[in-house]
Design a protein around this motif. Structure first.
Motif: not given
Length: 309
Positions: A36-42, A47-48, A248-249, A263-267
């Protein structure tokens, strides 16, 4: 609840346990999501969505791998350990045979859940060709339970272990239920979660009953000592440090520029919110404390005041 009042669920296990009744879940090659997208906010960050939308499938597959890895650690290293000790009558808190028999069914169920999860992971690797990145070697409970045990005097270590595992099993049940209801994911994933839920509902009640049995015999002094440990356990349990480290990994593995990665890490860091009393996980945990009679004790009410607001 007194020990002599415990009623075994052996008949229900024989009739409904997934190891007895469910077929193998086979991964479909369709257009539905694998996680589910809802379980992976990244994947929901600006930016993503702007720079990496084409990598959504890769991120969701890796997120499924982590979820499966978490399940295997939880089932085989956390729950199995305590349930097996109770079943073999090696646990410092003694329980009657009916409890020990049911504990052995929990061992069987949990190891089976781990096996099914590993099978599904292998199917995913074969279908997608995506190998898992390095997965965490521990989950939050791998840290929070030892920390709680270190605070307990020797005669209360078993009680701490029992209560911590019971909290985790009751938290997981509601988490899996939410997963099983998500219509955006593949039917086999929903089936996998529904199968897990069918057993975990039985397990959550089992652990709550064992906790009630112990709590009914605990002295006031021991109850106060245990109450003082619970906020520390919950503070360590309700964190997202391991998840953030995984994210992060995962970002480092994406074929994007260093600037986009930054930018992704910051988000991801900005998506880290503290666990407050309004968080669903806290609601699940508070319900367990009520059902297990732990909250009947004023000392536990005082210790958990921050979670009861």
């Amino acid at each position: 609840m007194r020990a002599e009042e415990y009623q075994s669920f052996s008949e229900a296990w024989e009739e409904r346990a997934t190891i007895r009744t469910r077929p193998r879940r086979r991964l479909e090659d369709d257009g539905k999501l694998i996680f589910p997208i809802s379980r992976q906010p990244l994947v929901m960050g600006a930016t993503f969505m702007r720079e990496c939308a084409h990598l959504q499938h890769f991120v969701l597959v890796q997120s499924l791998y982590k979820f499966i890895n978490d399940v295997v650690i939880f089932e085989t290293e956390i729950v199995d350990k305590t349930a097996r000790s109770i079943a073999k009558d090696n646990f410092a808190i003694r329980f009657p045979f009916a409890c020990r028999y049911d504990a052995m069914t929990v061992v069987v169920d949990e190891d089976y859940h781990a096996l099914v999860a590993m099978d599904y992971m292998q199917q995913t690797i074969e279908l997608t060709g995506i190998q898992p990145i390095s997965l965490p070697a521990e989950i939050e409970l791998s840290r929070s339970i030892p920390k709680a045990l270190a605070m307990a005097p020797d005669h209360l270590k078993a009680a701490v272990e029992l209560i911590c595992v019971a909290i985790a099993e009751n938290t997981l049940t509601n988490d899996v239920a939410a997963f099983a209801r998500d219509d955006s994911v593949k039917a086999s994933v929903k089936g996998l979660m529904a199968d897990h839920l069918a057993d975990e509902g039985r397990h959550s009640g089992f652990w709550a009953k064992l906790t009630r049995i112990y709590w009914s015999t605990a002295s006031e002094e021991d109850k106060r000592a245990l109450a003082s440990i619970m906020p520390v356990f919950l503070g360590e349990y309700l964190t997202n440090e391991i998840q953030q480290g995984f994210d992060f990994a995962l970002i480092e593995q994406l074929p994007v520029s260093p600037g986009v990665k930054a930018a992704l890490r910051e988000e991801v860091e900005g998506m880290s919110f503290p666990i407050t009393p309004s968080h669903p996980l806290v609601g699940n945990i508070v319900r367990f404390f009520k059902h297990s009679a732990l909250l009947d004790a004023p000392c536990m009410q005082e210790a958990l005041a921050d979670y009861l607001r």
